[in-house]
Design a protein around this motif. Structure first.
Motif, mmCIF file in Angstrom:
data_model
loop_
_atom_site.group_PDB
_atom_site.id
_atom_site.type_symbol
_atom_site.label_atom_id
_atom_site.label_comp_id
_atom_site.label_asym_id
_atom_site.label_seq_id
_atom_site.Cartn_x
_atom_site.Cartn_y
_atom_site.Cartn_z
ATOM 1 N N VAL A 1 -61.127 -22.278 36.603
ATOM 2 C CA VAL A 1 -60.046 -22.865 37.392
ATOM 3 C C VAL A 1 -58.701 -22.830 36.657
ATOM 4 O O VAL A 1 -57.648 -22.998 37.277
ATOM 5 C CB VAL A 1 -60.373 -24.330 37.778
ATOM 6 N N GLU A 2 -58.732 -22.602 35.343
ATOM 7 C CA GLU A 2 -57.499 -22.645 34.563
ATOM 8 C C GLU A 2 -56.594 -21.451 34.869
ATOM 9 O O GLU A 2 -57.071 -20.344 35.136
ATOM 10 C CB GLU A 2 -57.810 -22.654 33.056
ATOM 11 N N GLU A 3 -55.292 -21.687 34.826
ATOM 12 C CA GLU A 3 -54.313 -20.618 35.009
ATOM 13 C C GLU A 3 -54.461 -19.592 33.884
ATOM 14 O O GLU A 3 -54.633 -19.938 32.722
ATOM 15 C CB GLU A 3 -52.903 -21.214 34.982
ATOM 16 N N GLY A 4 -54.425 -18.315 34.238
ATOM 17 C CA GLY A 4 -54.552 -17.262 33.232
ATOM 18 C C GLY A 4 -55.960 -16.716 33.091
ATOM 19 O O GLY A 4 -56.204 -15.803 32.298
ATOM 20 N N LYS A 5 -56.906 -17.260 33.870
ATOM 21 C CA LYS A 5 -58.285 -16.786 33.825
ATOM 22 C C LYS A 5 -58.445 -15.496 34.626
ATOM 23 O O LYS A 5 -57.650 -15.186 35.504
ATOM 24 C CB LYS A 5 -59.222 -17.849 34.417
ATOM 25 N N GLY A 6 -59.518 -14.751 34.334
ATOM 26 C CA GLY A 6 -59.894 -13.613 35.146
ATOM 27 C C GLY A 6 -59.379 -12.282 34.662
ATOM 28 O O GLY A 6 -58.745 -12.169 33.612
ATOM 29 N N ASN A 7 -59.650 -11.242 35.453
ATOM 30 C CA ASN A 7 -59.177 -9.895 35.139
ATOM 31 C C ASN A 7 -57.720 -9.730 35.574
ATOM 32 O O ASN A 7 -57.104 -10.661 36.087
ATOM 33 C CB ASN A 7 -60.086 -8.844 35.794
ATOM 34 N N GLU A 8 -57.190 -8.535 35.381
ATOM 35 C CA GLU A 8 -55.770 -8.305 35.679
ATOM 36 C C GLU A 8 -55.449 -8.531 37.153
ATOM 37 O O GLU A 8 -54.383 -9.038 37.493
ATOM 38 C CB GLU A 8 -55.359 -6.889 35.263
ATOM 39 N N LEU A 9 -56.389 -8.147 38.032
ATOM 40 C CA LEU A 9 -56.178 -8.345 39.472
ATOM 41 C C LEU A 9 -55.989 -9.827 39.781
ATOM 42 O O LEU A 9 -55.046 -10.207 40.494
ATOM 43 C CB LEU A 9 -57.366 -7.790 40.263
ATOM 44 N N MET A 10 -56.867 -10.664 39.250
ATOM 45 C CA MET A 10 -56.806 -12.091 39.534
ATOM 46 C C MET A 10 -55.606 -12.765 38.856
ATOM 47 O O MET A 10 -54.976 -13.651 39.442
ATOM 48 C CB MET A 10 -58.111 -12.776 39.109
ATOM 49 N N LYS A 11 -55.282 -12.358 37.656
ATOM 50 C CA LYS A 11 -54.140 -12.943 36.949
ATOM 51 C C LYS A 11 -52.836 -12.657 37.692
ATOM 52 O O LYS A 11 -52.027 -13.553 37.938
ATOM 53 C CB LYS A 11 -54.051 -12.376 35.531
ATOM 54 N N THR A 12 -52.650 -11.389 38.067
ATOM 55 C CA THR A 12 -51.423 -11.001 38.781
ATOM 56 C C THR A 12 -51.361 -11.653 40.157
ATOM 57 O O THR A 12 -50.314 -12.164 40.577
ATOM 58 C CB THR A 12 -51.336 -9.470 38.922
ATOM 59 N N SER A 13 -52.504 -11.652 40.860
ATOM 60 C CA SER A 13 -52.559 -12.239 42.202
ATOM 61 C C SER A 13 -52.249 -13.726 42.157
ATOM 62 O O SER A 13 -51.578 -14.260 43.049
ATOM 63 C CB SER A 13 -53.938 -12.013 42.825
ATOM 64 N N PHE A 14 -52.714 -14.409 41.116
ATOM 65 C CA PHE A 14 -52.481 -15.853 40.970
ATOM 66 C C PHE A 14 -50.986 -16.158 41.006
ATOM 67 O O PHE A 14 -50.532 -17.022 41.758
ATOM 68 C CB PHE A 14 -53.097 -16.346 39.659
ATOM 69 N N TYR A 15 -50.206 -15.439 40.195
ATOM 70 C CA TYR A 15 -48.773 -15.721 40.113
ATOM 71 C C TYR A 15 -48.028 -15.301 41.380
ATOM 72 O O TYR A 15 -47.044 -15.931 41.774
ATOM 73 C CB TYR A 15 -48.187 -15.039 38.874
ATOM 74 N N GLU A 16 -48.517 -14.246 42.043
ATOM 75 C CA GLU A 16 -47.876 -13.829 43.300
ATOM 76 C C GLU A 16 -48.178 -14.822 44.422
ATOM 77 O O GLU A 16 -47.323 -15.101 45.267
ATOM 78 C CB GLU A 16 -48.327 -12.418 43.678
ATOM 79 N N LEU A 17 -49.399 -15.361 44.428
ATOM 80 C CA LEU A 17 -49.766 -16.340 45.449
ATOM 81 C C LEU A 17 -48.996 -17.648 45.261
ATOM 82 O O LEU A 17 -48.696 -18.345 46.234
ATOM 83 C CB LEU A 17 -51.275 -16.607 45.410
ATOM 84 N N LYS A 18 -48.685 -17.993 44.022
ATOM 85 C CA LYS A 18 -47.918 -19.212 43.753
ATOM 86 C C LYS A 18 -46.525 -19.157 44.371
ATOM 87 O O LYS A 18 -45.939 -20.180 44.709
ATOM 88 C CB LYS A 18 -47.784 -19.422 42.238
#
Length: 347
Positions: free
Chosen positions: A182-199
């Motif tokens: 659940v922590e910010e910055g977790k996952g592969n590159e797809l999930m990391k990049t998607s996290f910040y774009e979704l924010k």
């Protein structure tokens, strides 16, 4: 409003599809078009009571089987019940289609026959996972796109948000991102990049969600690539089926267990109803220019009826128009951003 039902699609067709059509006509008063072999359909209708003015049969001569290769079947079997139904949606002769047939073929048909909404890179299939609160968590994507880019996940997110608002009447849907923590910055590159774009989107984004929390209703939609989503979906289905089977086996293995099961019969029925996919209709294909609802292959008449209800809400909720509107707004924001960056470079 007219809803097409692929009468020949599904493990229990045409019995289940015809029964579902009749139930939908009687309960919702909707006009239904059944595509398929007219003689077989009429035989199934003989014992049914319904308003005959509400039902139309479009005769077709071919059926897309589960064993058929999806793209090939859509291109070669142009007079199949599924393809003819999809063409009715494309030609605006129907508002949506419900099919329990070959999933891959329906996805291919949605893409090639109905067509993508302009600006949508990839449509996504969104099945619902029942949760402990008695509702569903929308899974976007459930298997249509094995490989994705951040742009795809962003589009899946806002399309899910629109669908949840317009069809499931959820005022402020919680959108989560499937991840290994659940922590910010977790996952592969797809999930990391998607996290910040979704924010950055104007959504109720609740951040990363682990698979074990989906059933606990921590979000209303969980976004991921189709490879991850399909594994998540089938794992949930397998665990639910295995657990129900194990409970039945244990309770039926002794007199004490049988007596306990008898006392808890109503409770077990309530739990089964909460976890029953037939209660929730089908999975929408979001991102195409019309309502395309994929019902479960083993759907009975009750499940088909609920899928028709879902199709009605999809069409009346103007889901496609809302997706087009959001795409335009996102494009305008991106252009404004580029203009500001260009002005700063000039300075």
């Amino acid at each position: 409003m007219k809803i097409v039902i692929d009468a020949m699609g599904g493990d229990n067709a045409p019995k289940s599809t015809v029964e579902g059509a009749v139930l939908a006509i009687n309960e919702y008063g909707v006009d239904v078009i059944l595509t398929g072999d007219k003689d077989i359909i009429e035989k199934e209708l003989e014992s049914k009571t319904y308003d005959k003015s509400k039902l139309e049969i479009v005769h077709t001569t071919e059926i897309i089987e589960n064993e058929d290769k999806p793209v090939q079947a859509v291109r070669r079997k142009k007079d199949s019940s599924m393809v003819v139904g999809l063409k009715l949606v494309k030609d605006k002769k129907a508002d949506a289609i419900v099919s329990a047939g070959n999933t891959g073929a329906l996805l291919a048909g949605g893409l090639f026959v109905v067509g993508r909404i302009k600006g949508i890179d990839r449509p996504c299939l969104c099945p619902g996972i029942p949760n402990v609160k008695g509702g569903i968590t929308l899974l976007a994507d459930g298997g249509a796109n094995a490989d994705c880019k951040p742009k795809n996940l962003v589009q899946f997110a806002f399309m899910s948000d629109i669908y949840l608002r317009k069809v499931l009447n959820i005022e402020n849907p919680r959108i989560g991102l499937a991840n290994i923590g659940v922590e910010e910055g977790k996952g592969n590159e797809l999930m990391k990049t998607s996290f910040y774009e979704l924010k950055e989107l104007d959504l109720n984004f609740v951040g990363n969600v682990e698979a074990r929390d989906v059933i606990n209703s921590v979000c209303d939609a969980i976004v991921c690539d189709g490879f991850t989503g399909n594994i998540l979906l089938k794992t949930c289905e397998g665990v639910a089926m295995g657990l129900m089977g194990l409970m039945k086996e244990r309770f039926m293995s002794s007199f004490k267990g049988k007596m306990g099961a008898l006392m808890l019969k109503d409770d077990f029925k309530a739990i089964k109803s909460m976890m029953d996919y037939t209660e929730y209709g089908g999975a929408p294909l979001l991102g195409v220019k019309g309502g395309v609802i994929k019902a479960h292959g083993s759907s009975d008449g009750f499940a088909i009826k609920n899928a028709v209800n879902q199709a009605i809400k999809f069409a009346s909720g103007n889901v496609v128009e809302d997706i087009e509107k959001v795409l335009k707004e996102l494009e305008e924001k991106e252009n404004d951003k580029k203009e500001i960056e260009s002005q700063e470079e000039d300075k």
